[in-house]
Design an enzyme around this catalytic site. Structure first.
Site, PDB file in Angstrom:
ATOM      1  N   LYS A 327       0.876  -1.408   0.028  1.00 34.30           N
ATOM      2  CA  LYS A 327       0.021  -0.090  -0.038  1.00 34.30           C
ATOM      3  C   LYS A 327       0.932   1.276   0.003  1.00 34.30           C
ATOM      4  O   LYS A 327       0.567   2.166  -0.760  1.00 34.30           O
ATOM      5  CB  LYS A 327      -0.985   0.216   1.096  1.00 34.30           C
ATOM      6  CG  LYS A 327      -1.891  -1.169   1.231  1.00 34.30           C
ATOM      7  CD  LYS A 327      -2.906  -1.131   2.364  1.00 34.30           C
ATOM      8  CE  LYS A 327      -2.017  -1.472   3.737  1.00 34.30           C
ATOM      9  NZ  LYS A 327      -1.744  -2.750   3.791  1.00 34.30           N
ATOM     10  N   GLU A 542       6.211 -39.939   7.272  1.00 32.15           N
ATOM     11  CA  GLU A 542       6.152 -38.861   6.259  1.00 32.15           C
ATOM     12  C   GLU A 542       6.096 -39.710   4.776  1.00 32.15           C
ATOM     13  O   GLU A 542       5.281 -39.127   3.948  1.00 32.15           O
ATOM     14  CB  GLU A 542       7.414 -38.051   6.177  1.00 32.15           C
ATOM     15  CG  GLU A 542       7.704 -37.543   7.462  1.00 32.15           C
ATOM     16  CD  GLU A 542       6.586 -36.341   7.943  1.00 32.15           C
ATOM     17  OE1 GLU A 542       5.637 -36.340   6.802  1.00 32.15           O
ATOM     18  OE2 GLU A 542       6.284 -36.033   8.916  1.00 32.15           O
TER      19      GLU A 542
END
Ligand SMILES: Nc1ncnc2c1ncn2[C@@H]1O[C@H](COP(=O)(O)OP(=O)(O)OP(=O)(O)O)[C@@H](O)[C@H]1O
Ligand SMILES: [Zn+2]
Length: 715
Positions: A327, A542
Site C-alpha cells: 500500500k 512422512e
C-alpha cells in the site's frame, strides 16, 4: 548559605574563647556555677549586664543561655570543651593559645564560619550589643567553615596536621562561592596580624609558629583566588564565543529560528519527498489497484484539465489490504508517476496524549501540502487516528484530531491538486465520518497477490540478486500461498543470505526452498538429536503421506518430503497446488483427507498398533476439519442433504448425532482407502522411507525416481 535562619542553624556554636571568658569572669561564675537552684531563682539573681569594657564581659543571659539549668550548662560546656567538666583544669591560657584553640575547634567541628553564623543567629538579634563585640573581635580569627563530619576530621587531626593544611583541604571541598567568602576575610587577617598579636598577648615563643601558620594560609588563599579568577575568565570567554556564533548563524540564515521551532517534538517538521524513482513498475501483482490509481496520476499531472471538463475526483483514497501488500509502495508510486511531492505521515504520529498536538500536526501537514500542490499526502495506519474508539481514555484527544482531519479535508477544493491517500488494514474500524463523500470516498483494495502476482514479485526481487538459471520462481510462488509482497521480498533476501553463508556463488532452488520453509515453519533444528527409532518412525510416517499423495488422482502434486525437524515438527511433506485454489471439489477434499490419514496408517502397518505415536494428531485434526466442513457447510453428505449447519447450539440432538455419524463415516472410509494404498505399495513405501533416512530431504523429482524403483544418484 550564610544567611541561615535560626531554625536551620547547623551547629550554632558560641565562640570558644569568649564563652570561656564568660564562664570564668568572676561575676558569671558566681551566677552560673554556684547557683544550684531552679532557673527562676537563677534569673532573678542575675545582675543586668552594663559594663562596657575593652574586654567583652558576658553573662549567660547576654548569651541567651539564662534559661539553662545547671545540668544543661554542663552538657553545653562538655560539648564545647570535652573533658572540661571532668578536670576543671581550664585556665585563662586557653584563649591565648590561638593555634591550639583553633585546631581543637577544628578537630571537633571542622571549619566553621562562626562569625557569620553567629551574626545571622537569633542570638545575635536578641543581644546585638554583646555579640557585636564578640564578632568584631572574632574578625581577627581565621574564618571557619564546616566542611566535614566530626569523626573523620578528628581521626585525621590526631596526627596534628598544621592548621593551614587542613584549611586548604576544606577549601578544596567548599564550593567556589564559599571560597570567595573565605578569601575576602583573609585580606583583613593580614592587615591586622600585628594588631592581633598585640591585643592577644601571644607569648614570644608562639609568635613565630603563629606567623608561619598565617603566612601559609595566606599563600594558599592567594593561589586559590588566582584559580577561581582563571576559571571565571574562561567561562566568560566561552559564553562570549557562543553568543557570537549564535548571532553569526542568525545573520547568515534568518530561518534558523524557524528551524528550531519546527523540529521540536510537539510541532514536528513536515518535509516532502520527491518520489521520482518509484513508479508503478515497482509494484507487482496488484494490477487492478494500479489501474484504479492511474486516473489519480493523470489528475495530479494536470489538475486543471480535469476540472475544466467538470470531472470530479475524490479528495481521499483509501487503500485497504493486509500488511505488507504494497500500500505504501503504491502511494509512493502515485506520487512518483505524477512527479509531485509526497508527504508521508503515520496515523500513530497524530495519536497524542497532549491536547491539541495531534490536531496541530494535521494542520501543519495540510498547510505545507497546500503550499506545494499538486502533491500527495499519505497517511499510513489511518485507523490509529481515524478509528472508532474515540472516547477511550488511552487516546484522550483523538476526537479532536479526527475533527481537524475532517476540517482540513473539507477545507480545500477538489481542484487544488492535493490528493490524500490513506492506508488501513481494518477499514471496518474507521470512523464513519471519514468515509463519507468528499473525504475518503474511493476505496482501492490491495489484496495478497495470487500465484501470478507472487511469481512476478519473486522475479522482480530475484533480478536484484544473482540466481541460478535452474531457479523456477513459479514453483516457489505455488508453495507460498498467502504470502504478501513484503514476505516474498524477505524470502528472496533470506535465500541470498543463506547462499552467502554457504559460500555459494548464486542462489539456487535449494536456498529458496530453505528460506520458504524457514518462514513457514521456523528455523531448522539441526542441533536436535533424534534417536534412530524416532527417525525411522518419522521416515515411514512422512513417506506414508507421500505415497498416498502420489497414488491418489485428485491429490495435489508432491513438492518435497523431509525428516529434518523444523519448528515444532519432526518432518513434513509439502504439496503444491498447480494454481491457487478458489474452489475445491469433493474428490479433492477426500484426497486431502486420505493424504492426512497416510501418516498414522503407515505407522500402524509398519510398527503395529501398539507402537503408533502421538505424531499424527495434527493430521487427524486436519482430516476431521475437512470432513466436518463437508458435512455441515458444503452440503456434501447425502444423508444430511444440501443444508448448512453452522450454530451447533441451535441443533437438535438428533441432528447433532447424525452429523457426527456422517463425519465418522467419512473419516473411516478415508482411513480404509489410505490403508489400501499403502498395503498395495508397501515396497515403494519402504524404499521411500529408506531414502529419507539416507538423504533427509527429497524433492519432487527425487521422490519420483525412488517410487519408480530407480536408484538415486549419490548427492
Ligand atoms: N506488490 C509488491 N510489489 C513489490 N514489492 C512489494 C509489494 N508489496 C510489498 N512489497 C515490498 O514490501 C515492502 C513493504 O510494503 P509496504 O510498506 O508498501 O506494505 P504496506 O501494505 O504499506 O504494509 P503496512 O500495512 O504494514 O504498512 C515494500 O517496500 C516492498 O519492498
Ligand atoms: Zn503427518
Amino acid at each position: 548559605m550564610f544567611s541561615l535562619s535560626s531554625t536551620v542553624q547547623p551547629q550554632v556554636t558560641v565562640p570558644l574563647s569568649h564563652l570561656i571568658n564568660a564562664f570564668h569572669s568572676p561575676k558569671n561564675i558566681s551566677v552560673s556555677v554556684s547557683t544550684s537552684v531552679s532557673s527562676k531563682q537563677h534569673r532573678d539573681t542575675v545582675p543586668e549586664h552594663d559594663t562596657p569594657s575593652s574586654e567583652p564581659v558576658l553573662n549567660l543571659r547576654d548569651l541567651g543561655l539564662s534559661e539553662l539549668k545547671i545540668g544543661q550548662i554542663d552538657q553545653l560546656v562538655e560539648n564545647l570543651l570535652p573533658g572540661f567538666c571532668k578536670d576543671k583544669r581550664v585556665s585563662s591560657h586557653w584563649h591565648t593559645s590561638h593555634v591550639s584553640a583553633q585546631s581543637f575547634f577544628e578537630n571537633k567541628y571542622g571549619h566553621l564560619d562562626m562569625f557569620s553564623t553567629l551574626r545571622s543567629s537569633s542570638l545575635y538579634r536578641q543581644h546585638p550589643k554583646t555579640l557585636r563585640s564578640i564578632c568584631s573581635d572574632l574578625q581577627y580569627f581565621p574564618v571557619f567553615t564546616q566542611s566535614r563530619g566530626f569523626k573523620t576530621l578528628k581521626s585525621r587531626t590526631r596526627r596534628l596536621q598544621s592548621t593551614s593544611e587542613r584549611l586548604a583541604e576544606a577549601q578544596n571541598i567548599a564550593p567556589s562561592f564559599v571560597k570567595g567568602f573565605l578569601l575576602r576575610d583573609r585580606g583583613t587577617d593580614l592587615e591586622s596580624l600585628d594588631k592581633l598579636m598585640k591585643t592577644k598577648n601571644i607569648p614570644e615563643a608562639h609568635q613565630d609558629a603563629f606567623k608561619t601558620g598565617f603566612a601559609e594560609g595566606f599563600l594558599k588563599a592567594q593561589a586559590l583566588t588566582q584559580k577561581t579568577n582563571d576559571s571565571l575568565r574562561r567561562t566568560r570567554l566561552i559564553v562570549f564565543v557562543l553568543l557570537l556564533l549564535g548571532i553569526y548563524g542568525l545573520l547568515k540564515n534568518p530561518f534558523l529560528s524557524v528551524r528550531f521551532r519546527t523540529t521540536t517534538g510537539l510541532d514536528s517538521a513536515v518535509d516532502p519527498v520527491q518520489m521520482k524513482n518509484v513508479t508503478f513498475e515497482h509494484v507487482k501483482g496488484v494490477e487492478e489497484a494500479k489501474q484504479e490509481l492511474q486516473e489519480v496520476v493523470e489528475f495530479l499531472k494536470n489538475p486543471q484539465k480535469f476540472t475544466v471538463l467538470g470531472g470530479k475526483l475524490p479528495k481521499g483514497i483509501l487503500l485497504v489490504g493486509p500488511p505488507g501488500t504494497g500500500k505504501t509502495l503504491l502511494a509512493r508510486a502515485v506520487a512518483g508517476e505524477a512527479d509531485v511531492p509526497f508527504y508521508y505521515a503515520s496515523g500513530s504520529e497524530f495519536d497524542e496524549m497532549f491536547v491539541g498536538v495531534g490536531a496541530s500536526r494535521i494542520r501543519n501537514l495540510f498547510r505545507e501540502a497546500k503550499a506545494n500542490a499538486p502533491c500527495v499526502i499519505f497517511i499510513d495506519e489511518l485507523d490509529s487516528v481515524g478509528g472508532k474508539r474515540i472516547e477511550s481514555p488511552m487516546h484522550p484527544y483523538s476526537r479532536q484530531t479526527i475533527n481537524q482531519l475532517l476540517a482540513e479535508m473539507d477545507g480545500f477544493k477538489p481542484n487544488e491538486g492535493v490528493i490524500i491517500i490513506g492506508a488501513t488494514n481494518f477499514p471496518e474500524a474507521l470512523d464513519n465520518a471519514l468515509i463519507r463523500p468528499g473525504r475518503f470516498d474511493m476505496q482501492v483494495t490491495v489484496p495478497r497477490p495470487d500465484v501470478k502476482g507472487r511469481t512476478e514479485i519473486l522475479k522482480w526481487y530475484l533480478n536484484k540478486i544473482k540466481f541460478d538459471k535452474s531457479v523456477d520462481p513459479e514453483i516457489i510462488a505455488r508453495g507460498t500461498v498467502g504470502f504478501s509482497g513484503a514476505e516474498l521480498e524477505n524470502l528472496v533476501n533470506q535465500a541470498a543470505l543463506k547462499a552467502a553463508v554457504d559460500g555459494k556463488e548464486m542462489v539456487t532452488m535449494k536456498e529458496l526452498e530453505f528460506s520458504k520453509d524457514k518462514i513457514l515453519m521456523g528455523p531448522e533444528r539441526r542441533s536436535v538429536e533424534i534417536d534412530n527409532k524416532n527417525k525411522t518412525i518419522t521416515a515411514y510416517h512422512e513417506s506414508g503421506h507421500a505415497i498416498i499423495a502420489y497414488y491418489t488422482k485428485d491429490a495435489m502434486p508432491i513438492n518435497k518430503a523431509t525428516i529434518m525437524p523444523r519448528g515444532p515438527t519432526l518432518g513434513h511433506v509439502s504439496l503444491l497446488p498447480e494454481n491457487d485454489r478458489w474452489n475445491e471439489t469433493r474428490a479433492q477434499l477426500l484426497a486431502q483427507m486420505d493424504v492426512s490419514m497416510g501418516g498414522r496408517v503407515a505407522e500402524e502397518l509398519i510398527f503395529g498398533t501398539d507402537h503408533i505415536t502421538t505424531g499424527a494428531s495434527s493430521d487427524f485434526d486436519n482430516a476431521t476439519q475437512i470432513a466436518k466442513r463437508m458435512v455441515t457447510r458444503f452440503g456434501m453428505s447425502e444423508k444430511l442433504g444440501v443444508m448448512t449447519y453452522n450454530d451447533a447450539g441451535t441443533l437438535s440432538p438428533e441432528t447433532q448425532s447424525a452429523i457426527e455419524q456422517e463425519i465418522r463415516i467419512l473419516l473411516r472410509e478415508s482411513y480404509e482407502r489410505a490403508k489400501h494404498i499403502l498395503k498395495t505399495h508397501a515396497k515403494e513405501h519402504k524404499n521411500l522411507a529408506e531414502a529419507l533416512l539416507t538423504y533427509e530431504t527429497l524433492d519432487a523429482k527425487e521422490i519420483q525416481i525412488v517410487l519408480e524403483g530407480k536408484k538415486l544418484e549419490v548427492r
